[in-house]
Write a protein that holds these residues in place. Structure first.
Motif, short mmCIF file in Angstrom:
data_model
loop_
_atom_site.label_atom_id
_atom_site.label_comp_id
_atom_site.label_asym_id
_atom_site.label_seq_id
_atom_site.Cartn_x
_atom_site.Cartn_y
_atom_site.Cartn_z
N ARG A 95 -5.21 -40.52 -35.85
CA ARG A 95 -5.37 -39.27 -36.46
C ARG A 95 -3.50 -38.19 -36.22
O ARG A 95 -3.34 -37.84 -35.36
N TYR A 96 -3.44 -37.81 -37.87
CA TYR A 96 -2.17 -37.23 -37.96
C TYR A 96 -2.40 -35.86 -38.46
O TYR A 96 -3.45 -35.42 -39.00
N PRO B 231 8.36 -43.82 -37.04
CA PRO B 231 8.15 -45.01 -37.84
C PRO B 231 6.72 -45.66 -37.77
O PRO B 231 6.38 -45.91 -36.22
N TYR B 232 5.87 -46.55 -38.52
CA TYR B 232 4.75 -47.16 -38.13
C TYR B 232 4.88 -48.16 -39.99
O TYR B 232 5.49 -48.00 -41.15
N TYR B 233 3.62 -48.58 -39.69
CA TYR B 233 3.09 -49.74 -40.88
C TYR B 233 1.97 -49.13 -41.31
O TYR B 233 0.70 -49.63 -39.89
N ALA B 234 1.08 -49.71 -42.53
CA ALA B 234 -0.44 -49.56 -42.93
C ALA B 234 -0.50 -50.24 -43.91
O ALA B 234 0.19 -50.28 -44.16
N PHE B 235 -1.96 -50.73 -44.27
CA PHE B 235 -2.10 -50.84 -45.49
C PHE B 235 -3.63 -50.56 -45.54
O PHE B 235 -3.02 -49.74 -46.62
N HIS B 236 -3.81 -49.49 -44.87
CA HIS B 236 -4.96 -48.25 -45.23
C HIS B 236 -5.26 -47.68 -44.46
O HIS B 236 -5.75 -46.79 -43.53
N THR B 237 -5.35 -46.18 -44.71
CA THR B 237 -6.35 -45.01 -44.51
C THR B 237 -7.22 -44.66 -44.54
O THR B 237 -8.16 -45.78 -45.36
N VAL B 238 -7.97 -43.71 -43.38
CA VAL B 238 -9.53 -43.46 -43.72
C VAL B 238 -10.15 -42.62 -44.17
O VAL B 238 -11.11 -42.87 -44.90
N ASN B 239 -9.46 -41.33 -44.30
CA ASN B 239 -9.96 -40.61 -44.13
C ASN B 239 -8.80 -39.39 -44.63
O ASN B 239 -7.81 -39.67 -43.50
N LEU C 13 -5.09 -36.51 -41.30
CA LEU C 13 -5.32 -37.55 -41.75
C LEU C 13 -5.76 -39.00 -40.33
O LEU C 13 -5.21 -38.68 -39.76
N ASP C 14 -6.67 -39.27 -41.24
CA ASP C 14 -6.70 -40.75 -40.28
C ASP C 14 -6.08 -42.20 -41.14
O ASP C 14 -5.79 -42.70 -42.05
N ILE C 15 -5.28 -42.63 -40.45
CA ILE C 15 -4.59 -44.17 -40.83
C ILE C 15 -4.88 -45.36 -39.85
O ILE C 15 -5.08 -44.85 -38.58
#
Length: 557
Positions: free
Chosen positions: A390-391, A337-345, A355-357
């Motif tokens: 990065r995933y 689990p994690y949280y984010a507002f913004h993906t990067v690219n 995926l970069d977050i």
């Protein structure tokens, strides 16, 4: 924050960015210092909150409690030929302001505003009313739409006999809209910033009228003109709709084409601010920020913040992969689990997706942005910071084939973490060279809190070299811009015409100068992170800390 105690840190005056900011309706010249590149001509649009404190009709004080609930304001910094710069701004929710003033309180569903005086009866009545007749009808400027400015939204049918374009409007700009986390979009005049209309995705297609939330950040494929969003419908089984909108092949005066590429059912209704797009796939990043009671908790509490469930460490975050050409959910991946507002690219890497977050440990970061905390320059609690992560989602074709053969939903596979920046190199509000969007890339820009100063928010602009991270050299991967007692906003990258190097361009950021209680538009060389020029606001004029921006180059011929 560094090991130093808060009391030993240098004071950093930043609270002026959370004060009420009067609108500036007419273009106001700014004082330019340095030399603006002659090719840099166009408009920088910024959006975010601009009002937090009101007076009711009877003189009662009304305090908007959270940064995300501040009444909207849109800004336009125009860079003209010859290096001249002007500024104007406009409030975007005057009808909502009047409603608050008349009611002597903040009314309706908000993001984080608490109302301890609301009785059980009032809560029940509000819940029943909305469940029975649906949400309030949007009109005028009665909704707060403040997150992301976007040009040339393809979901608007152009009326050849309708309003005339301003003579000052560049030919490459057909319309300007701002989106938010609710199912609401607001259109503005691209030059005067005057609000034109307020509408929802349901006004484009009746099938989307029932959707409750949408990602504030759309994904746009600039090469195809396709516009993507993800809409959420609350219920015992949450439904995520991945939507694609594009201009009709018959032209902009015809109804746009809208397709629902996939519908994903989930037991977790989640607040999702953004998502990912590659040339082949849409990826819904289903992190942990779940609403209780199938989403009905939002209506009960009257705000999103109190309706979120605590993060369960045993619940996995997911990535849903949708083939944008087949219109099918083809793979699912899971991670801790994690949280984010913004993906990067994000981009395709062979048969994998990268995926970069900007990832947080959990969604409690939202609670750090209450205004009373942010205005406290002495004892304000530092906000939780994100790290660049990065995933890799591997072997998409294999997963797609398995789900197609079995005619079932894809079975979850593990997502791999490729790298993560050290927490000391915290990172938010990402920006990249737009030409590298959906492609492999090297540089990303954002904001960073150094930990050297007594401020709970950002005090530096950061440039990250991803190639150095991949080599394990995190110490040398980050470069910074910083100026004493200045608080920067999200940097916006503008490419040098004809550039061959990815970082050949400039960064535009709106900066609060806390020492002088004013602000300026900063122009940095994106390669060196050194200042090229700045455009100072008039003495005493402050641009509020706002959310996001985008640059529109002038094309008049």
């Amino acid at each position: 924050m560094s090991a130093a105690t808060t009391s030993s840190l240098k004071p950093w005056p930043y609270a002026a960015g959370y004060e009420n900011t009067p609108e500036v309706l007419e273009p106001t010249p700014l004082t330019v210092k340095g030399t603006i590149p002659p090719w840099l001509e166009g408009a920088l649009y910024r959006s975010g909150p601009g009002t937090f404190d009101l007076k009711s009709e009877s003189g009662k004080d009304i305090h908007i409690q959270h940064w995300f609930d501040g009444l909207g304001q849109i800004h336009r910094y125009e860079i003209q030929k010859g290096g001249l710069v002007s500024y104007r701004s406009r409030n975007t929710s005057d009808d909502l302001r009047k409603r608050y003033e008349k009611a002597e309180t903040v009314t309706g569903v908000t993001f984080c505003n608490r109302d301890p005086c609301k009785t059980i009866f009032q809560k029940f009545f509000t819940t029943f009313k909305i469940a029975a007749v649906g949400g309030p009808v949007m009109s005028g400027t009665d909704t707060n739409v403040i997150v992301m400015p976007t040009l040339n939204f393809p979901g608007l049918k152009e009326d050849v006999n309708g309003r005339k374009e301003s003579s000052d409007q560049p030919k490459n700009i057909r319309n300007l809209v701002v989106t938010t986390d609710g199912n609401a979009i607001q259109e503005f005049d691209p030059v005067t910033l005057e609000p034109i209309r307020l509408f929802s995705y349901g006004d484009i297609d009746d099938a989307l009228k029932a959707d409750n939330l949408t990602s504030a950040h759309p994904c746009i494929d600039q090469e195809t003109g396709e516009y993507f969003s993800v809409l959420l419908t609350f219920g015992p089984t949450s439904l995520y709709k991945v939507v694609r909108i594009k201009q009709s092949a018959r032209g902009p005066t015809h109804e746009p084409d809208l397709d629902v590429l996939a519908e994903i059912k989930s037991p977790r209704p989640t607040y999702m601010h953004s998502f990912c797009l590659t040339k082949r796939y849409v990826v819904v990043a289903h992190w942990l920020c779940d609403f209780a009671s199938w989403g009905l908790s939002v209506i009960w509490y009257g705000n999103a913040w109190e309706s979120f469930k605590a993060q369960d460490p045993n619940t996995k975050a997911s990535f849903y992969v949708i083939d944008r050409h087949l219109g099918r959910h083809v793979a699912t991946f899971e991670c801790d689990p994690y949280y984010a507002f913004h993906t990067v690219n994000s981009f395709d890497d062979g048969d994998d997706i990268i995926l970069d977050i900007a990832a947080y440990k959990d969604h409690t970061v939202i609670g750090d942005y209450y205004i009373d905390n942010l205005r406290d320059e002495v004892n304000g609690k530092p906000t939780q910071q994100a790290v660049l992560r990065r995933y890799r989602l591997a072997n998409i074709t294999k997963h797609a084939s398995l789900s197609a053969e079995s005619h079932t939903e894809p079975k979850p596979a593990p997502a791999e973490i490729v790298f993560q920046l050290d927490p000391s190199i915290n990172f938010e509000l990402p920006s990249i060279n737009p030409s590298r969007y959906q492609y492999n890339y090297r540089y990303v820009y954002g904001v960073n809190r150094s930990g050297l100063n007594n401020t709970p928010i950002y005090d530096r602009i950061i440039k990250v070299d991803i190639d150095k991270i991949k080599l394990g050299d995190q110490k040398e991967a980050a470069t910074f811009w910083m100026e004493d007692q200045c608080t920067p906003s999200e940097p916006v990258f503008v490419k040098t015409p004809g550039a061959t190097e990815e970082d050949d361009g400039v960064l535009l950021s709106i900066v609060l100068d806390g020492a002088r209680h004013t602000g300026f538009m900063l122009i940095l060389n994106a390669q060196t992170m050194k200042e090229i020029a700045r455009a100072d606001m008039p003495e005493g004029k402050v641009a509020p800390h706002n959310f996001h921006g985008m640059f529109a180059p002038n094309m008049r011929d």
